[in-house]
Write a protein that holds these residues in place. Sequence first.
Motif, mmCIF file in Angstrom:
data_model
loop_
_atom_site.group_PDB
_atom_site.id
_atom_site.type_symbol
_atom_site.label_atom_id
_atom_site.label_comp_id
_atom_site.label_asym_id
_atom_site.label_seq_id
_atom_site.Cartn_x
_atom_site.Cartn_y
_atom_site.Cartn_z
ATOM 1 N N UNK A 192 0.808 -1.223 0.000
ATOM 2 C CA UNK A 192 0.000 0.000 0.000
ATOM 3 C C UNK A 192 0.841 1.271 0.000
ATOM 4 N N UNK A 193 2.100 1.165 0.369
ATOM 5 C CA UNK A 193 2.972 2.351 0.396
ATOM 6 C C UNK A 193 4.018 2.314 -0.710
ATOM 7 N N UNK A 194 3.835 1.431 -1.690
ATOM 8 C CA UNK A 194 4.808 1.278 -2.783
ATOM 9 C C UNK A 194 6.208 0.983 -2.260
ATOM 10 N N UNK A 195 6.273 0.205 -1.180
ATOM 11 C CA UNK A 195 7.552 -0.215 -0.631
ATOM 12 C C UNK A 195 8.192 0.780 0.312
ATOM 13 N N UNK A 196 7.540 1.925 0.498
ATOM 14 C CA UNK A 196 8.125 2.971 1.352
ATOM 15 C C UNK A 196 8.079 2.601 2.830
ATOM 16 N N UNK A 197 7.029 1.899 3.237
ATOM 17 C CA UNK A 197 6.821 1.593 4.642
ATOM 18 C C UNK A 197 6.093 2.721 5.348
ATOM 19 N N UNK A 198 5.740 2.480 6.590
ATOM 20 C CA UNK A 198 4.994 3.479 7.365
ATOM 21 C C UNK A 198 5.899 4.618 7.796
ATOM 22 N N UNK A 199 5.319 5.807 7.881
ATOM 23 C CA UNK A 199 6.089 6.988 8.302
ATOM 24 C C UNK A 199 6.320 7.009 9.808
#
Length: 348
Positions: free
Chosen positions: A233-240
């Motif tokens: 869901x974050x395009x691989x970015x991970x949670x902030x």
Amino acid sequence: MRAAVYHGPGKVEIADVPEPDPGPDQVKIAVGANGICGTDLHEYYAGPIFITTEPHALTGQQMPLILGHEFSGTITELGAGVTGWSIGDRVAIEPLYRCGHCGPCRAGNYNVCQSIGFHGLMSDGGMAEYTVVPTDMLHALPDSVSLDLGALVEPMSVAYHAATLGEVREGDTAMVFGAGPIGIGLWFALRGKGLDDILVVEPSATRRAAIEALGARTLDPTSVDVPALVADETDGRGADAVYDAAGVAPAVATALACVGSRKPMVSVAIYEKPLTTPLLDLVMKEARIQGSLCYTSADYDAVIALMADGVYDPTGWVSRIAMDAVIDDGFEALHAGTKMKVLVDPSL
């Protein structure tokens, strides 16, 4: 007056004790509602942990003590030298005693005072008809904030302080692990900070249902690959930012697997057992673990303002009981998981 007096593990007595009188720079409070905290549960089943068995450095008190540090009420009497407050004022209590001269206090971080004390753990507290507090613990409640909500300001400020330490901004993705009272408080606080993308991870169906009824999106970690879902869901970015309000090893491991690069996992739980932290995960992401303890006056003011704006809703997860029901409908019900948050009404 009646009060819930702690004598040791499994020994809380509803007793008739003398009403306290306010000293200089103190006020007497008629308690409107007092929440039973997770800390109170730890003390009841496994204490004394924080409750002092010798005179505390700042309060001079020791057990047996009247419990209660999450409470609100109405000022009924002013001690000598009190200005700026009047009889009849409705208040929430910030129950911290601090020394004012240690390194953290001098730096303005009195919530980590090296001699920190809590009203209701290191002094007689608010699970009583009346209690006495210094004026620096007082926060005025607007007319639109009930005494029940006022009693929730303390735990909601714990959550708000943690939410702030996550340094989130509008548009960020945040995750909350654990949907108990602090987890619910985190969700409210993050919403109050403008976040819409908040995932609450909770294995208990009862707790998921309670926070879903408030509008939260939840994940069951026993049936969903949470890290994979978040990565997708974050395009691989991970949670902030991820927040651990569960205090158990599986939640911590999953939270660290979800957090993004150079982002924080904020720990606002009490860990009963030692944890093995996967430090390599932190190194490879340059992520960090941020501890969070208590709150400051600014957190109280922010929570009260959000309550006045209608952000906090106690529906479905907060129960009110009479003083005589503290053991069965309070401690035992919370320990069994049949209730989530209990407020004690000393007038009942």
